[in-house]
Scaffold this motif. Structure first.
Motif, PDB file in Angstrom:
ATOM      1  N   ASP A  62       0.855  -1.180   0.000  1.00 20.04           N
ATOM      2  CA  ASP A  62       0.000   0.000   0.000  1.00 20.04           C
ATOM      3  C   ASP A  62       0.895   1.234   0.000  1.00 20.04           C
ATOM      4  OD1 ASP A  62      -1.721   2.129   0.535  1.00 20.04           O
ATOM      5  OD2 ASP A  62      -2.862   1.036   2.037  1.00 20.04           O
ATOM      6  N   GLY A  63       0.753   2.065  -0.984  1.00 19.10           N
ATOM      7  CA  GLY A  63       1.572   3.255  -1.109  1.00 19.10           C
ATOM      8  C   GLY A  63       1.355   4.269  -0.010  1.00 19.10           C
ATOM      9  N   ASP A  64       0.271   4.118   0.779  1.00 16.73           N
ATOM     10  CA  ASP A  64      -0.001   5.043   1.881  1.00 16.73           C
ATOM     11  C   ASP A  64       0.736   4.670   3.163  1.00 16.73           C
ATOM     12  OD1 ASP A  64      -1.666   6.606   0.300  1.00 16.73           O
ATOM     13  OD2 ASP A  64      -3.455   5.448   0.831  1.00 16.73           O
ATOM     14  N   THR A  65       1.353   3.504   3.197  1.00 10.36           N
ATOM     15  CA  THR A  65       2.106   3.096   4.386  1.00 10.36           C
ATOM     16  C   THR A  65       3.326   4.000   4.531  1.00 10.36           C
ATOM     17  OG1 THR A  65       1.414   0.798   4.106  1.00 10.36           O
ATOM     18  CG2 THR A  65       3.327   1.190   5.517  1.00 10.36           C
ATOM     19  N   THR A  66       3.570   4.452   5.755  1.00 12.00           N
ATOM     20  CA  THR A  66       4.765   5.248   6.024  1.00 12.00           C
ATOM     21  C   THR A  66       5.635   4.496   7.023  1.00 12.00           C
ATOM     22  OG1 THR A  66       3.633   6.485   7.756  1.00 12.00           O
ATOM     23  CG2 THR A  66       3.652   7.459   5.555  1.00 12.00           C
TER      24      THR A  66
ATOM     25  N   PRO B 117       0.366  -6.296  -5.960  1.00 11.52           N
ATOM     26  CA  PRO B 117       1.570  -5.596  -5.516  1.00 11.52           C
ATOM     27  C   PRO B 117       1.906  -6.128  -4.122  1.00 11.52           C
ATOM     28  CG  PRO B 117      -0.327  -4.170  -5.251  1.00 11.52           C
ATOM     29  CD  PRO B 117      -0.820  -5.447  -5.879  1.00 11.52           C
ATOM     30  N   ILE B 118       3.167  -6.439  -3.866  1.00 10.54           N
ATOM     31  CA  ILE B 118       3.553  -7.183  -2.661  1.00 10.54           C
ATOM     32  C   ILE B 118       4.567  -6.412  -1.823  1.00 10.54           C
ATOM     33  CG2 ILE B 118       4.734  -9.304  -1.859  1.00 10.54           C
ATOM     34  CD1 ILE B 118       2.032  -9.914  -3.059  1.00 10.54           C
ATOM     35  N   TYR B 119       4.467  -6.584  -0.497  1.00  8.28           N
ATOM     36  CA  TYR B 119       5.586  -6.246   0.379  1.00  8.28           C
ATOM     37  C   TYR B 119       5.870  -7.476   1.219  1.00  8.28           C
ATOM     38  CZ  TYR B 119       3.277  -5.198   4.951  1.00  8.28           C
ATOM     39  OH  TYR B 119       2.621  -5.261   6.152  1.00  8.28           O
ATOM     40  N   ALA B 120       7.088  -7.576   1.731  1.00 11.93           N
ATOM     41  CA  ALA B 120       7.489  -8.801   2.428  1.00 11.93           C
ATOM     42  C   ALA B 120       8.369  -8.484   3.621  1.00 11.93           C
ATOM     43  CB  ALA B 120       8.247  -9.728   1.474  1.00 11.93           C
ATOM     44  N   VAL B 121       8.257  -9.356   4.614  1.00  7.00           N
ATOM     45  CA  VAL B 121       9.182  -9.378   5.739  1.00  7.00           C
ATOM     46  C   VAL B 121       9.863 -10.735   5.691  1.00  7.00           C
ATOM     47  CG1 VAL B 121       9.428  -9.347   8.252  1.00  7.00           C
ATOM     48  CG2 VAL B 121       7.778  -7.814   7.134  1.00  7.00           C
TER      49      VAL B 121
ATOM     50  N   ALA C 274      20.289 -16.242  10.008  1.00  6.78           N
ATOM     51  CA  ALA C 274      21.205 -15.584  10.949  1.00  6.78           C
ATOM     52  C   ALA C 274      20.445 -14.753  11.988  1.00  6.78           C
ATOM     53  CB  ALA C 274      22.194 -14.704  10.191  1.00  6.78           C
ATOM     54  N   GLY C 275      19.095 -14.696  11.867  1.00  7.66           N
ATOM     55  CA  GLY C 275      18.277 -14.017  12.868  1.00  7.66           C
ATOM     56  C   GLY C 275      17.937 -12.572  12.581  1.00  7.66           C
ATOM     57  N   GLU C 276      18.343 -12.055  11.427  1.00  9.36           N
ATOM     58  CA  GLU C 276      18.034 -10.669  11.063  1.00  9.36           C
ATOM     59  C   GLU C 276      16.693 -10.613  10.328  1.00  9.36           C
ATOM     60  OE1 GLU C 276      19.736  -8.076  11.981  1.00  9.36           O
ATOM     61  OE2 GLU C 276      21.618  -8.988  12.606  1.00  9.36           O
ATOM     62  N   TYR C 277      15.971  -9.514  10.521  1.00  9.57           N
ATOM     63  CA  TYR C 277      14.704  -9.280   9.833  1.00  9.57           C
ATOM     64  C   TYR C 277      14.919  -8.215   8.762  1.00  9.57           C
ATOM     65  CZ  TYR C 277      12.171 -11.911  13.384  1.00  9.57           C
ATOM     66  OH  TYR C 277      11.705 -12.896  14.204  1.00  9.57           O
ATOM     67  N   TYR C 278      14.351  -8.441   7.586  1.00  8.45           N
ATOM     68  CA  TYR C 278      14.439  -7.516   6.468  1.00  8.45           C
ATOM     69  C   TYR C 278      13.037  -7.199   5.985  1.00  8.45           C
ATOM     70  CZ  TYR C 278      19.312  -8.929   6.365  1.00  8.45           C
ATOM     71  OH  TYR C 278      20.609  -9.182   6.717  1.00  8.45           O
ATOM     72  N   ILE C 279      12.865  -5.994   5.452  1.00 10.61           N
ATOM     73  CA  ILE C 279      11.587  -5.625   4.870  1.00 10.61           C
ATOM     74  C   ILE C 279      11.818  -5.161   3.442  1.00 10.61           C
ATOM     75  CG2 ILE C 279      11.659  -3.311   5.894  1.00 10.61           C
ATOM     76  CD1 ILE C 279       8.518  -3.550   6.073  1.00 10.61           C
ATOM     77  N   LEU C 280      11.012  -5.681   2.548  1.00  9.48           N
ATOM     78  CA  LEU C 280      11.059  -5.324   1.134  1.00  9.48           C
ATOM     79  C   LEU C 280       9.737  -4.659   0.781  1.00  9.48           C
ATOM     80  CD1 LEU C 280      12.218  -8.719   1.071  1.00  9.48           C
ATOM     81  CD2 LEU C 280      13.422  -7.340  -0.620  1.00  9.48           C
TER      82      LEU C 280
ATOM     83  N   ALA D  25       6.447  -1.324  -4.681  1.00 11.94           N
ATOM     84  CA  ALA D  25       5.823  -2.645  -4.615  1.00 11.94           C
ATOM     85  C   ALA D  25       6.680  -3.688  -5.301  1.00 11.94           C
ATOM     86  CB  ALA D  25       4.452  -2.607  -5.280  1.00 11.94           C
ATOM     87  N   GLY D  26       6.626  -4.892  -4.782  1.00 11.08           N
ATOM     88  CA  GLY D  26       7.243  -6.025  -5.452  1.00 11.08           C
ATOM     89  C   GLY D  26       6.225  -6.676  -6.373  1.00 11.08           C
ATOM     90  N   ARG D  27       6.733  -7.315  -7.393  1.00 16.53           N
ATOM     91  CA  ARG D  27       5.878  -8.021  -8.346  1.00 16.53           C
ATOM     92  C   ARG D  27       6.484  -9.377  -8.648  1.00 16.53           C
ATOM     93  NH1 ARG D  27       0.815  -5.876  -9.444  1.00 16.53           N
ATOM     94  NH2 ARG D  27       0.960  -3.620  -9.332  1.00 16.53           N
ATOM     95  N   ALA D  28       5.615 -10.363  -8.839  1.00 21.45           N
ATOM     96  CA  ALA D  28       6.085 -11.677  -9.258  1.00 21.45           C
ATOM     97  C   ALA D  28       6.738 -11.535 -10.617  1.00 21.45           C
ATOM     98  CB  ALA D  28       4.924 -12.658  -9.308  1.00 21.45           C
TER      99      ALA D  28
END
Length: 173
Positions: free
Chosen positions: A30-34, A105-109, A114-120, A125-128
């Motif tokens: 969602d493009g409104d997420t900050t 349109p996708i976002y991912a965690v 190794a225990g680190e968290y990443y956000i994409l 937006a991500g796309r297949a």
């Protein structure tokens, strides 16, 4: 977003680590997420983030790769982040979910081994980009599907403060 192009630190060789992805959560972008960031550019909060859903992966099923795209001729820098996923036991539910991911349109965690968290999906937006569903040929072949989701953005994947997942970023039960 302001960019920093001043080199102000080096790299210290640390202990060895492990590769791979332990957990993946996907949600509709969602493009409104900050997002808010701490002093080290780690995502420390989110507002209006959509719910993410757990996409369970077995060991060595999922991977996250990020490639920098640098053009001196054009004076541009961006990153392509590719999340690869593998699913077994192709049935109607998996098929329908994969079709939805392919269109959304996708976002991912992502939690690394190794225990680190990443956000994409912080910046776009991500796309297949590719996927294959197969029943296999031989009895020992995989009955399932693979899928790659790609993000293109100025800064690539961000590290995520793990406390944001489940609070500012809702996780479906």
């Amino acid at each position: 977003m302001a960019f920093n192009c001043i080199l102000d630190s080096g790299y210290v060789l640390d202990c060895n680590s492990v590769g791979g992805v332990e957990k993946v959560w996907l949600g509709t972008w969602d493009g409104d997420t900050t997002y808010t960031f701490d002093a080290d550019s780690v995502v420390s909060g989110a507002t209006d983030a959509g719910t993410v859903y757990n996409f369970e992966q077995d060991i060595e099923f999922a991977g996250l790769e990020q490639a920098g795209q640098f053009s001196r001729e054009n004076g541009t820098v961006f990153y392509e982040s590719n999340l690869s996923l593998k699913f077994t036991n192709l049935d109607k539910d998996l098929r329908n979910t994969l079709v939805a991911i392919g269109r959304a349109p996708i976002y991912a965690v992502v939690k690394s081994n190794a225990g680190e968290y990443y956000i994409l999906g912080v910046e776009s937006a991500g796309r297949a980009t590719e996927g294959v569903a197969s029943l296999g040929v031989a009895l020992g072949d995989m009955n399932g599907a693979t899928l790659t989701i790609q993000w293109k953005s100025a800064s690539g994947a961000y590290l995520l403060d793990e406390t944001v997942l489940g609070t500012d970023i809702p996780v479906a039960p």
